[in-house]
Design an enzyme around this catalytic site. Structure first.
Site, PDB file in Angstrom:
ATOM      1  N   ASP A  96      32.228  13.038 -12.972  1.00 27.81           N
ATOM      2  CA  ASP A  96      31.089  13.140 -13.842  1.00 27.81           C
ATOM      3  C   ASP A  96      30.686  12.453 -14.918  1.00 27.81           C
ATOM      4  O   ASP A  96      31.874  12.825 -15.878  1.00 27.81           O
ATOM      5  CB  ASP A  96      30.923  14.741 -14.332  1.00 27.81           C
ATOM      6  CG  ASP A  96      29.590  14.976 -14.504  1.00 27.81           C
ATOM      7  OD1 ASP A  96      28.631  14.709 -14.788  1.00 27.81           O
ATOM      8  OD2 ASP A  96      29.365  16.254 -13.942  1.00 27.81           O
ATOM      9  N   ASP A 198      25.321  12.356 -16.215  1.00 27.85           N
ATOM     10  CA  ASP A 198      24.521  13.403 -17.011  1.00 27.85           C
ATOM     11  C   ASP A 198      23.494  12.899 -17.511  1.00 27.85           C
ATOM     12  O   ASP A 198      23.342  12.112 -17.632  1.00 27.85           O
ATOM     13  CB  ASP A 198      25.603  13.982 -17.599  1.00 27.85           C
ATOM     14  CG  ASP A 198      24.893  15.210 -18.327  1.00 27.85           C
ATOM     15  OD1 ASP A 198      24.808  16.404 -17.504  1.00 27.85           O
ATOM     16  OD2 ASP A 198      25.215  15.262 -19.844  1.00 27.85           O
ATOM     17  N   GLU A 262      21.333  12.126 -12.907  1.00 23.56           N
ATOM     18  CA  GLU A 262      21.067  13.835 -13.420  1.00 23.56           C
ATOM     19  C   GLU A 262      19.842  13.120 -13.858  1.00 23.56           C
ATOM     20  O   GLU A 262      19.644  12.803 -15.008  1.00 23.56           O
ATOM     21  CB  GLU A 262      21.576  14.339 -14.064  1.00 23.56           C
ATOM     22  CG  GLU A 262      20.829  16.285 -14.489  1.00 23.56           C
ATOM     23  CD  GLU A 262      21.626  17.270 -15.216  1.00 23.56           C
ATOM     24  OE1 GLU A 262      21.454  17.676 -15.225  1.00 23.56           O
ATOM     25  OE2 GLU A 262      22.315  16.058 -16.212  1.00 23.56           O
ATOM     26  N   HIS A 323      25.859  23.967 -10.913  1.00 21.31           N
ATOM     27  CA  HIS A 323      26.429  24.366 -11.542  1.00 21.31           C
ATOM     28  C   HIS A 323      25.109  24.902 -13.343  1.00 21.31           C
ATOM     29  O   HIS A 323      25.838  25.771 -13.898  1.00 21.31           O
ATOM     30  CB  HIS A 323      27.033  23.771 -12.870  1.00 21.31           C
ATOM     31  CG  HIS A 323      26.850  22.450 -13.182  1.00 21.31           C
ATOM     32  ND1 HIS A 323      26.349  21.726 -12.917  1.00 21.31           N
ATOM     33  CD2 HIS A 323      26.813  22.492 -14.563  1.00 21.31           C
ATOM     34  CE1 HIS A 323      26.025  20.473 -13.546  1.00 21.31           C
ATOM     35  NE2 HIS A 323      26.684  20.607 -14.635  1.00 21.31           N
ATOM     36  N   ASP A 324      23.702  24.222 -13.306  1.00 21.68           N
ATOM     37  CA  ASP A 324      23.171  24.846 -14.385  1.00 21.68           C
ATOM     38  C   ASP A 324      22.287  26.103 -13.595  1.00 21.68           C
ATOM     39  O   ASP A 324      21.702  26.434 -14.341  1.00 21.68           O
ATOM     40  CB  ASP A 324      22.609  23.579 -15.113  1.00 21.68           C
ATOM     41  CG  ASP A 324      23.007  22.908 -15.739  1.00 21.68           C
ATOM     42  OD1 ASP A 324      24.064  23.457 -16.289  1.00 21.68           O
ATOM     43  OD2 ASP A 324      22.779  21.791 -15.830  1.00 21.68           O
TER      44      ASP A 324
END
Length: 520
Positions: A96, A198, A262, A323-324
């Site tokens: 990431d 990200d 993302e 994860h969000d």
């Protein structure tokens, strides 16, 4: 065919996968110890959320060193061991990359804030106060409140799209840009197979920093970040040149390295990140299923529109959770979570599976005294906290679910004694067994992995489509409701049913999804 087109990516939140040293927090040695689960599951790649040195104010998304490993997770030697072990098992490993911002503890920022004439001052975004002494404009942090933090020592504000301890990097500075590209090369040289990038669409801001327009649909329950539309603080034209440079670096390495972006944008703008003037990311994350109403007609239209929007050489991808965002089993219920797994793993494109979804984990209620997420701590009571979807992986019915020998950093799912990997591995009709079966079918049938896609006309709660490759035709039909639905499907061999048993060719049972190999 490149591996990332036919393969499935599995996201690991490293704090919550497996603890090897008894501190209640997952680590790299723990991930290595559990690689065989991923091999048996049938995925092709793992993506690990940030593991770089960090003060952990946003749990790794506040990076203090782009070329190291945080001691909580292990060492560079541990990483090299994990990478070798993954490759030995035929698994790819993605990291990431967090290029929009660094921790304010990063040495670069410490130099930048030291004085206005420091050589690294321009590596971050500094602006003079507004005439009234307040922030330079009305931009809002994604975690609520102004996105500007005043630094009394130098008399300017710095910009932070997230926490004030996460200062945004200035990608208009060529020296910063070179340093970050070198960080990418550091990990590619070490052998990683790609990166998830990200908040890619955040990376460049309008050069003149005008106010963002007010959001006419805003209401406080949405969270403060939605009070304005991020027209000038995100998705600026210059970001595409940066993405293209990252792509050129990835393409310069052997072995089909992959970049995943993302990007939370409408589909028509998302498509730009495949590349406008040059190739950009291979897979701009398609998050539509996360927010979509669980309605067959709505999903059919969404899928059709996405397929139609893709550029000629653009490969699709699908995501149900991360994860969000809330877990799929919490959003649609246990029965439909099985159908959601079928949808994710049979649509055309690369699927990304979030750890624990293969067990049907749901969001875990976090007692107030155990909340860790800075977003929840800043805006409590709005349901924006991410802790409920980051809870430890339950491996077995032993103490602490086999995750750790100590109390885990977040609570386990309440049903962990029965909902765990060991229990479901022994149950041929479990959620884990369903995922294994679906991934086995993807590997066995090219039509499901890389085949063409065609929606089949259906009514009511039924969503149906055909996947084809060469002479092979496979039909998938899902009943997104609890009531049996009439269907008109071609004759074929039943490859899978989420409810098991045989399937009536004229009626699809409630909460069932079937996969048929069509008879020629």
């Amino acid at each position: 065919m490149t591996w990332w087109r036919s393969g499935t990516i599995y996201q690991i939140y490293p704090r919550s996968f497996q603890d090897s040293d008894g501190d209640g927090v997952g680590d790299l040695q723990g991930i290595e110890a559990r690689l065989d689960h991923l091999v048996m599951l049938g995925v092709e790649a793992i993506w690990i959320s940030p593991i770089f040195p960090s003060p952990m104010r946003d749990f790794g998304y506040d990076v203090a060193d782009y070329c190291g490993i945080d001691p909580r997770f292990g060492t560079l030697a541990d990483f090299d061991s994990l990478l070798a072990a993954a490759h030995d098992r035929g698994l790819k490993l993605l990291l990431d990359f967090v290029p929009n911002h660094s921790s304010t503890d990063h040495p670069w920022f410490q130099e930048s804030r030291a004085s206005r004439d420091n050589p690294r001052r321009d590596w971050y975004i500094w602006r003079d106060p507004a005439p009234d002494g307040g922030p330079p404009n009305n931009w809002i942090s994604d975690f609520g409140g102004s996105a500007w933090e005043y630094d009394a020592a130098t008399g300017q504000y710095y910009y932070h799209a997230f926490l004030k301890e996460q200062a945004d990097l200035n990608w208009r500075n060529p020296d910063l840009r070179r340093a970050m590209m070198e960080a990418l090369r550091f990990w590619f040289d070490r052998g990683v197979d790609g990166f998830r990038i990200d908040v890619l669409w955040h990376m460049v801001k309008h050069a003149d920093f005008p106010d963002n327009p007010a959001n006419p649909d805003y209401h406080p329950a949405m969270g403060g970040m939605h009070a304005v539309l991020q027209q000038h603080s995100t998705d600026q034209p210059e970001v595409h040149g940066i993405a293209a440079e990252m792509r050129a670096i990835a393409d310069s390495y052997p072995g089909d390295r992959v970049l995943i972006g993302e990007i939370y944008l409408p589909v028509e703008r998302l498509m730009h990140y495949y590349g406008l003037d040059a190739p950009e990311v291979h897979l701009p994350f398609n998050f539509q299923l996360i927010d979509a109403a669980w309605d067959a007609r709505h999903l059919a239209g969404l899928i059709a529109d996405y397929e139609a929007a893709l550029p000629a050489d653009g490969w699709p991808n699908w995501v149900l959770g991360n994860h969000d965002r809330p877990r799929i089993a919490s959003r649609v219920g246990a029965a439909q979570a099985r159908n959601a797994a079928v949808l994710l793993l049979t649509l055309r494109g690369t699927p990304t599976l979030y750890y624990g979804d293969e067990l049907g984990l749901t969001d875990v209620a976090i007692p107030a005294e155990r909340v860790q997420d800075p977003r929840e701590l800043r805006e409590p009571g709005l349901g924006l906290g991410r802790d409920p979807v980051r809870t430890p992986m339950p491996w077995n019915a032993s103490a602490h679910a086999g995750f750790s020998t100590a109390e885990p950093w977040l609570p386990l799912n309440p049903d962990w004694p029965t909902r765990n990997v060991a229990a479901q591995a022994a149950d041929p009709v479990s959620m884990l067994a369903l995922h294994r079966d679906l991934l086995r079918l993807r590997r066995k049938h090219a039509a499901l992995a890389v085949g063409d896609f065609r929606l089949i006309a259906a009514e009511g709660d039924v969503l149906a489509y055909e996947r084809s490759h060469g002479d092979e035709r496979i039909v998938v039909a899902l009943n997104l409701g609890a009531t049996p639905q009439p269907v008109e499907l071609p004759a074929g061999t039943l490859l899978l049913s989420t409810l098991g048993g045989t399937a009536d060719p004229a009626t699809l049972r409630g909460d069932d999804a079937i996969i048929l190999r069509v008879t020629r």
